[in-house]
Design an enzyme around this catalytic site. Structure first.
Site, PDB file in Angstrom:
ATOM      1  N   LYS A 112       0.818  -1.216   0.000  1.00 28.37           N
ATOM      2  CA  LYS A 112       0.000   0.000   0.000  1.00 28.37           C
ATOM      3  C   LYS A 112       0.843   1.254   0.000  1.00 28.37           C
ATOM      4  O   LYS A 112       0.516   2.229  -0.671  1.00 28.37           O
ATOM      5  CB  LYS A 112      -0.964   0.014   1.197  1.00 28.37           C
ATOM      6  CG  LYS A 112      -2.109  -0.969   1.005  1.00 28.37           C
ATOM      7  CD  LYS A 112      -3.230  -0.744   2.000  1.00 28.37           C
ATOM      8  CE  LYS A 112      -4.334  -1.764   1.750  1.00 28.37           C
ATOM      9  NZ  LYS A 112      -5.282  -1.879   2.851  1.00 28.37           N
ATOM     10  N   LYS A 195      -6.146 -11.216  -5.710  1.00 25.69           N
ATOM     11  CA  LYS A 195      -7.328 -11.335  -4.854  1.00 25.69           C
ATOM     12  C   LYS A 195      -8.356 -10.262  -5.219  1.00 25.69           C
ATOM     13  O   LYS A 195      -8.005  -9.172  -5.674  1.00 25.69           O
ATOM     14  CB  LYS A 195      -6.947 -11.253  -3.373  1.00 25.69           C
ATOM     15  CG  LYS A 195      -6.582  -9.876  -2.912  1.00 25.69           C
ATOM     16  CD  LYS A 195      -6.553  -9.754  -1.386  1.00 25.69           C
ATOM     17  CE  LYS A 195      -6.108  -8.338  -1.034  1.00 25.69           C
ATOM     18  NZ  LYS A 195      -6.111  -8.003   0.367  1.00 25.69           N
ATOM     19  N   LYS A 198     -11.216  -4.498  -2.439  1.00 26.82           N
ATOM     20  CA  LYS A 198     -11.898  -3.209  -2.624  1.00 26.82           C
ATOM     21  C   LYS A 198     -10.910  -2.108  -2.934  1.00 26.82           C
ATOM     22  O   LYS A 198     -11.253  -1.147  -3.587  1.00 26.82           O
ATOM     23  CB  LYS A 198     -12.806  -2.855  -1.441  1.00 26.82           C
ATOM     24  CG  LYS A 198     -12.201  -3.007  -0.085  1.00 26.82           C
ATOM     25  CD  LYS A 198     -13.259  -3.075   1.031  1.00 26.82           C
ATOM     26  CE  LYS A 198     -12.664  -3.754   2.261  1.00 26.82           C
ATOM     27  NZ  LYS A 198     -13.634  -4.085   3.293  1.00 26.82           N
TER      28      LYS A 198
HETATM   29  P1  TYM Z   1     -10.614  -6.259   5.365  1.00 26.44           P
HETATM   30  O1  TYM Z   1     -11.608  -5.234   5.814  1.00 26.44           O
HETATM   31  O2  TYM Z   1      -9.733  -5.909   4.224  1.00 26.44           O
HETATM   32  O3  TYM Z   1     -11.350  -7.590   4.972  1.00 26.44           O
HETATM   33  C1  TYM Z   1     -12.283  -8.235   5.819  1.00 26.44           C
HETATM   34  C2  TYM Z   1     -12.115  -9.734   5.740  1.00 26.44           C
HETATM   35  O4  TYM Z   1     -12.316 -10.213   4.407  1.00 26.44           O
HETATM   36  C3  TYM Z   1     -11.232 -11.040   4.035  1.00 26.44           C
HETATM   37  N1  TYM Z   1     -11.018 -10.917   2.577  1.00 26.44           N
HETATM   38  C4  TYM Z   1     -10.974 -11.943   1.717  1.00 26.44           C
HETATM   39  N2  TYM Z   1     -11.107 -13.274   1.889  1.00 26.44           N
HETATM   40  C5  TYM Z   1     -11.031 -14.056   0.785  1.00 26.44           C
HETATM   41  N3  TYM Z   1     -10.847 -13.573  -0.475  1.00 26.44           N
HETATM   42  C6  TYM Z   1     -10.702 -12.244  -0.686  1.00 26.44           C
HETATM   43  N4  TYM Z   1     -10.521 -11.781  -1.925  1.00 26.44           N
HETATM   44  C7  TYM Z   1     -10.768 -11.371   0.437  1.00 26.44           C
HETATM   45  N5  TYM Z   1     -10.673 -10.018   0.577  1.00 26.44           N
HETATM   46  C8  TYM Z   1     -10.830  -9.772   1.892  1.00 26.44           C
HETATM   47  C9  TYM Z   1     -10.057 -10.525   4.824  1.00 26.44           C
HETATM   48  O5  TYM Z   1      -9.045 -11.499   4.945  1.00 26.44           O
HETATM   49  C10 TYM Z   1     -10.720 -10.189   6.152  1.00 26.44           C
HETATM   50  O6  TYM Z   1     -10.817 -11.328   6.966  1.00 26.44           O
HETATM   51  N6  TYM Z   1      -6.933  -5.838   8.722  1.00 26.44           N
HETATM   52  C11 TYM Z   1      -8.269  -6.392   8.508  1.00 26.44           C
HETATM   53  C12 TYM Z   1      -9.307  -5.865   9.479  1.00 26.44           C
HETATM   54  C13 TYM Z   1      -9.006  -6.063  10.927  1.00 26.44           C
HETATM   55  C14 TYM Z   1      -9.010  -7.304  11.628  1.00 26.44           C
HETATM   56  C15 TYM Z   1      -8.727  -6.985  12.979  1.00 26.44           C
HETATM   57  C16 TYM Z   1      -9.236  -8.629  11.235  1.00 26.44           C
HETATM   58  C17 TYM Z   1      -8.717  -5.096  11.841  1.00 26.44           C
HETATM   59  N7  TYM Z   1      -8.561  -5.640  13.073  1.00 26.44           N
HETATM   60  C18 TYM Z   1      -8.654  -7.986  13.953  1.00 26.44           C
HETATM   61  C19 TYM Z   1      -9.154  -9.618  12.235  1.00 26.44           C
HETATM   62  C20 TYM Z   1      -8.866  -9.286  13.560  1.00 26.44           C
HETATM   63  C21 TYM Z   1      -8.724  -6.008   7.113  1.00 26.44           C
HETATM   64  O7  TYM Z   1      -8.280  -5.020   6.558  1.00 26.44           O
HETATM   65  O8  TYM Z   1      -9.741  -6.743   6.609  1.00 26.44           O
END
Ligand code: TYM
Length: 332
Positions: A112, A195, A198
């Site tokens: 990023k 992947k 968004k």
């Molecule tokens: P975020 O908001 O990007 O995504 C939320 C969840 O969706 C999963 N995900 C996917 N799984 C499969 N295929 C894909 N193409 C795909 N895109 C997204 C992500 O793995 C995630 O589980 N850093 C985290 C948010 C966070 C978090 C936490 C997660 C903040 N604190 C504590 C777990 C525990 C994030 O940006 O997810």
């Protein structure tokens, strides 16, 4: 009951199928067996620039979708991160036992910040995974349901829990990732080796839960597929078709092998047409229920405030214990 914790960023107007299949469907399933804490991580959502009005609304839309997907406020605790001040408080402490080099090795940060230009990316983007560790450790979570892209961040959370425990005495549960292989990486329809994301996919590459089914059908029709015409599951050789089969199987509950057998002798077009229908059937009730929650924002905010109170009842004592171990003054 064992505990789960997970979080999702309110950085778009809708969650996409990658979010759902990689993580959110496990959130819903795990509330049956676990004490569940789930968080709309709005603190994480300001690390790369944002618009305040849009953010608050997106947090509501995020919560509405989560309830619509089946999170039950009676059984799970769903809350918005900014309503629980213990998160950034613990993050500071964890930041002080994180190595600069260790944080620099996080691949999401590298990707990023490279894209934004390192002068323009924020310190918040750099410390993002430390806040994520605080999220998890405050709830003494045993398991964290996420997609494959979060594996490295979870590894850091584990390392920080272990390090704190060995420096200051046993304080935190060391959390295990809950990553379910077959749908842990849903890929971009236009670029089936990347992947679905968004932040980096084009709109044509993403299927949003809240978009018009006609729009989804069009995207699936123009999804990049592979040369050849046979429908087989080959993640390496035919990543486009493999991705469509993965989505189809997960949403319909039919085995991939079953699907492959059912489409023997048929073409990519048939598969795409049927998948569009499966997705439409799946999103219709979710869209309806999401609208229902959004029709009454006062009630939605109340549910979230109750969630935040329940979250603080767990996060507060954990933070107090950590503060005591560190040698801070007791709370007044
Ligand atoms: P975020 O908001 O990007 O995504 C939320 C969840 O969706 C999963 N995900 C996917 N799984 C499969 N295929 C894909 N193409 C795909 N895109 C997204 C992500 O793995 C995630 O589980 N850093 C985290 C948010 C966070 C978090 C936490 C997660 C903040 N604190 C504590 C777990 C525990 C994030 O940006 O997810």
């Amino acid at each position: 009951r064992p505990r789960v914790f997970s979080g999702i960023q309110p950085t778009a107007d809708s969650f996409h199928l990658g979010n759902y299949l990689g993580a959110l469907r496990h959130w819903v399933a795990l509330q049956e067996t676990h004490e569940a804490f789930y968080c709309v991580v709005d603190l994480h959502a300001i690390t790369a620039g944002h618009d305040p009005k849009v953010l608050r609304q997106r947090s509501r839309v995020a919560a509405a979708q989560l309830f619509a997907l089946g999170l039950d406020p009676e059984r799970s605790t769903l809350f918005v991160q900014s309503q629980v001040p213990e998160h950034p408080q613990l993050a500071w402490v964890l930041g002080c036992i994180t190595g600069f080099g260790e944080a620099s090795r996080m691949t999401q940060f590298k990707d990023k910040s490279q894209k934004q230009g390192s002068d323009r990316s924020s310190v918040g983007l750099f410390t993002y995974p430390i806040l994520q560790a605080a999220d998890i450790l405050l709830y003494q979570a045993d398991a964290v349901p996420v997609g494959e892209d979060q594996r490295q961040h979870l590894e850091l959370s584990r390392d920080l829990a272990q390090r704190f425990n060995s420096l200051f005495g046993k304080t935190f549960t060391v959390p295990a990732p809950h990553i379910v292989k077959d749908t842990a990486k849903i890929t971009d329809l236009q670029e089936p080796t990347a992947k679905m994301s968004k932040s980096s996919s084009s709109p044509a590459g993403i299927i949003d839960l809240l978009e018009e089914p006609a729009r989804t059908a069009k995207k699936i029709r123009s999804a990049v597929t592979d040369t050849g015409r046979e429908i087989v599951f080959d993640a390496e050789g035919k990543p486009g078709i493999a991705n469509l089969l993965t989505i189809y199987s997960a949403l319909s509950g039919r085995d991939i092998d079953d699907l492959v057998a059912a489409y023997a002798g048929k073409g990519y077009g048939d598969l795409k047409k049927d998948l569009a229908e499966v997705v439409a059937e799946f999103v219709r009730p979710i869209q309806e229920r999401t609208r229902g929650y959004l029709d009454d924002p006062a009630q939605l905010d109340k549910l979230l405030a109750t969630g935040a109170e329940k979250a603080r009842a767990v996060a507060g004592p954990t933070l107090r214990l950590a503060y005591e171990r560190i040698g801070f003054f007791p709370p007044v």
